[in-house]
Design an enzyme around this catalytic site. Structure first.
Site, PDB file in Angstrom:
ATOM      1  N   CYS A  18       0.844  -1.194   0.000  1.00  0.00           N
ATOM      2  CA  CYS A  18       0.000   0.000   0.000  1.00  0.00           C
ATOM      3  C   CYS A  18       0.883   1.250   0.000  1.00  0.00           C
ATOM      4  CB  CYS A  18      -0.970  -0.009   1.184  1.00  0.00           C
ATOM      5  SG  CYS A  18      -0.224  -0.134   2.825  1.00  0.00           S
ATOM      6  N   SER A  60       3.215  -1.940   4.061  1.00  0.00           N
ATOM      7  CA  SER A  60       3.195  -0.510   3.745  1.00  0.00           C
ATOM      8  C   SER A  60       4.423  -0.130   2.944  1.00  0.00           C
ATOM      9  CB  SER A  60       3.171   0.314   5.036  1.00  0.00           C
ATOM     10  OG  SER A  60       4.449   0.311   5.657  1.00  0.00           O
ATOM     11  N   ASP A  61       4.294   0.886   2.114  1.00  0.00           N
ATOM     12  CA  ASP A  61       5.488   1.493   1.544  1.00  0.00           C
ATOM     13  C   ASP A  61       6.295   2.094   2.694  1.00  0.00           C
ATOM     14  OD1 ASP A  61       7.367   2.429  -0.253  1.00  0.00           O
ATOM     15  OD2 ASP A  61       5.904   3.362  -1.566  1.00  0.00           O
ATOM     16  N   GLN A  62       7.589   2.296   2.446  1.00  0.00           N
ATOM     17  CA  GLN A  62       8.481   2.692   3.531  1.00  0.00           C
ATOM     18  C   GLN A  62       8.094   4.057   4.094  1.00  0.00           C
ATOM     19  OE1 GLN A  62      12.664   2.004   2.861  1.00  0.00           O
ATOM     20  NE2 GLN A  62      13.206   3.781   4.107  1.00  0.00           N
TER      21      GLN A  62
END
Length: 711
Positions: A210, A243-245
């Site tokens: 995401c 999650s994206d970073q």
């Protein structure tokens, strides 16, 4: 099941740790060991975009993703993914044996990137498969399946499609991606942005990432409609969402959607995000999960449900079985940068090149030239040929154009002209001198990571800095000397002036071919090996004018991509020339089809030239009923195949999936009755800029109607 047995034994505190350590850098990961259960650490953060990207040690550097997409070859994409999976897994096995669990050492990939290329200025276009949902979905399927392998029990390297969803710019111009809100209509979301992710899930991906942005006001990692209702409810996804970073903490710090970690972790876990990839935080947001359970904001049962796919993935990777049971445990560093993989890198680069213009100068004669000019910042710049997220190929394996082509001439006249690919400083005199009294001048221009990359959008589509002046100086310095322009870029650049100038004899788009650049380029320019005739096709629309590009922040598809584009582009989606010409002749197909059934048929292709070459056949459909919410045109099938010189009447079978005929209408996918247009050829129909082959114009009728669900 074994996974259920593991999960039920975990304490809430242990689950919190597992879900909070997605793997970034030295603190953000790995997920820690659980000694009392004999479970070791695991690193989730691995990039496998087109090789084992940025991992410790060497790896084969295949062409950047957008170039692979231009090959229009699912077979090539599969083999690239297969080689990548072998190298990722081989290195991972050795890392585990050494007790190394650092950044990018795992076997779970954050790849492929399947966002739609909707704006030519977005810095991450190079990581995508272009602008078309169907093409992107086909490539995503091939990549996931090649990466993961076909063993019935074990997975070679687990795939993960990103970035979910509506994440196609901006990164930094004119807004920050960490706080951007994409305002998207349901129709555009369903018909453009979602389809490739649905296809990726159907292909068996183990994870979905995401994104940073919001969709219509809701941060994507806390978006229940997206992560649960659509992803799990409509598509039956059973894997994990990461999650994206930094995307989780951005919900607080950038979006200001929530103001504390307890509410944020509850929102994300409830929405469907299994794993946090923090910005290397000692105390990530998911460290508040236990407290969120205590406050009744998320249930412990749901936490166990979210942890389950994490351990299922690790079990399918073979972590909890004896190595001798797992065929992939035999892989090691000995399987990295093999001769076969290096040869595949050359093949992939050759197949990715798109010939945009050629007055007959290519292929070059195979006798030696007296003097050749090599001009421009990409002629001998190994560091800028790979694009973003590059595998660490040994420098000796990176062949620059200059290194590969210098033997073509008795005398080489070389001038980069620029201080780098940004070309902020330019030495006109050196370029004019090097371009004088030559047989051919080769000009190597483009963008590179310093101009377009993650976090770095372009303000326009112009050649960077003084590169346009460099090219113009070469053209003007010797009016009778033919100029061959070699482009290294992802998003299109403004070369309309060169396209119409008769002194520019050829233009070749190479994208970012990585380690095999020079070798592949030599083969294509000379056509001296099998498969060297260019057959790449543009995976995006190349605009003629800047005025044809809508505002970056506008997520409406109106005016974007060939499906909705207005006006004439410089080069259309699906366009590419060859050294030979193809003719599409006889065909047969069903003139009517019942709603919900595929349309099948066949056609014949003739190679009218003297070169063995690949052709890319493309089948498009369009809706005759203009009242329907339909794109102007839709790619629905393609195939790359090889023909020998002067080969006549090769039969090619095709099939249009019924889902390609469906439209999102009133909350679901419907196939409506009526007349459809069908176009068969080596390119789009109705293009002012066209390849020599023609397009067959047909039509068929859909009888009846069919609702095929929400997906």
């Amino acid at each position: 099941m074994r996974v259920d047995d593991i999960v039920k034994r975990l304490t809430l505190e242990e689950m919190q740790l597992q879900m909070a350590r997605g793997g970034a850098f030295d603190v953000g990961g790995p997920a820690p060991a659980i000694p009392r259960l004999g479970i070791g650490p695991y690193e989730w953060d691995t990039e496998c975009l087109r090789g084992d990207s940025m991992a410790p040690g060497n790896a084969t550097a295949f062409p950047q993703a957008l170039g692979l997409a231009a090959a229009f070859s699912p077979d090539l994409m599969f083999r690239i993914a297969e080689a990548t999976g072998v190298e990722v897994r081989g290195k991972h096995n050795d890392f585990v044996k050494q007790g190394v669990y650092g950044y990018h050492t795992g076997a779970s990939c954050f790849s492929p990137v399947i966002n739609i290329m909707r704006d030519p200025r977005w810095g991450r276009n190079q990581e995508t498969y272009g602008e078309d949902p169907y093409l992107t979905g086909v490539h995503a399927t091939a990549y996931i399946q090649g990466l993961q392998g076909n063993d019935t029990r074990y997975v070679r390297a687990s795939g993960g499609c990103k970035h979910f969803d509506c994440h196609s710019g901006p990164d930094n111009i004119p807004e920050n991606r960490f706080s951007f809100n994409a305002e998207v209509s349901e129709e555009d979301w369903r018909m453009t942005y979602l389809p490739a992710f649905r296809t990726c899930v159907e292909a068996g991906t183990y994870n979905i990432m995401c994104t940073y942005n919001r969709i219509n006001g809701i941060p994507n990692c806390a978006n229940k409609k997206m992560l649960t209702d659509v992803l799990r409810g409509e598509w039956n996804f059973t894997g994990y969402v990461i999650s994206d970073q930094g995307a989780i903490e951005n919900i607080i710090n950038y979006h200001h959607y929530l103001n504390n970690s307890v509410d944020t972790v509850a929102a994300c876990v409830n929405a469907g995000c299994n794993l946090e990839l923090s910005n290397n935080l000692k105390t990530p947001v998911y460290f508040s999960l236990v407290e969120a359970v205590k406050q009744g904001k998320v249930t412990e049962d749901l936490v166990r449900e979210r942890v389950r796919p994490l351990f299922y993935t690790r079990m399918r990777l073979g972590e909890f079985d004896p190595p001798e049971m797992n065929p992939y445990s035999k892989l090691s560093n000995a399987d990295v940068e093999t001769p076969e993989h290096k040869a595949l890198a050359v093949e992939a680069a050759m197949k990715s090149f798109v010939l945009l213009k050629n007055n007959g100068i290519l292929p070059l004669k195979k006798t030696k030239y007296d003097r050749l000019g090599f001009l421009g910042p990409f002629a001998n710049n190994a560091s800028q040929l790979s694009g973003d997220y590059p595998p660490n190929a040994p420098l000796d394996d990176v062949i620059t154009p200059l290194k590969a082509l210098q033997s073509l001439a008795e005398h080489l006249q070389f001038a980069p002209g620029c201080d780098g690919t940004v070309c902020a400083k330019y030495n006109s005199a050196s370029v004019i001198s090097a371009a004088s009294d030559t047989d051919i001048n080769f000009v190597f221009v483009g963008t590179g990571q310093a101009v377009e990359a993650e976090g770095n959008d372009r303000p326009d589509t112009e050649l960077p800095g003084y590169q346009r002046q460099l090219l113009q100086d070469v053209i003007n310095s010797s009016p009778t000397t033919p100029v061959v322009v070699i482009l290294f870029n992802a998003g299109p650049v403004n070369i309309s002036f060169a396209d119409v100038d008769p002194r520019v004899a050829a233009i070749l788009e190479c994208f970012f071919p990585a380690q095999a650049t020079g070798e592949a380029l030599r083969h294509v320019l000379l056509n001296d090996v099998k498969g060297a005739v260019p057959a790449g096709r543009l995976p995006y629309t190349w605009p003629m004018l800047a005025s044809q590009i809508p505002q970056m922040v506008n997520y409406s598809m109106q005016g974007r991509t060939y499906r909705y584009f207005e006006g004439e582009p410089l080069y259309p989606f699906g366009y590419g020339l060859s050294y030979t010409n193809f003719s599409y002749v006889e065909f047969a197909y069903g003139s009517s089809v019942k709603a919900g059934e595929p349309l099948t048929g066949y056609f014949y292709v003739t190679n009218k030239g003297n070169f063995d070459a690949d052709e890319v056949a493309q089948v498009y459909i369009s809706w005759q009923d203009e009242s329907l919410p339909a794109p102007k045109l839709q790619l629905c099938w393609f195939k790359r195949f090889t023909m020998t010189a002067n080969q006549e009447r090769l039969k090619v079978d095709f099939e249009v999936d019924p889902r390609s005929m469906a439209l999102w209408i009133s909350g679901g996918w419907y196939i409506t009755p009526g007349k459809m247009n069908l176009f068969i050829g080596g390119q789009q129909p109705f293009q002012k800029r066209a390849a020599p082959s023609h397009v067959l114009f047909l039509d068929f009728e859909i009888t009846g109607s069919k609702y095929i669900g929400r997906y």
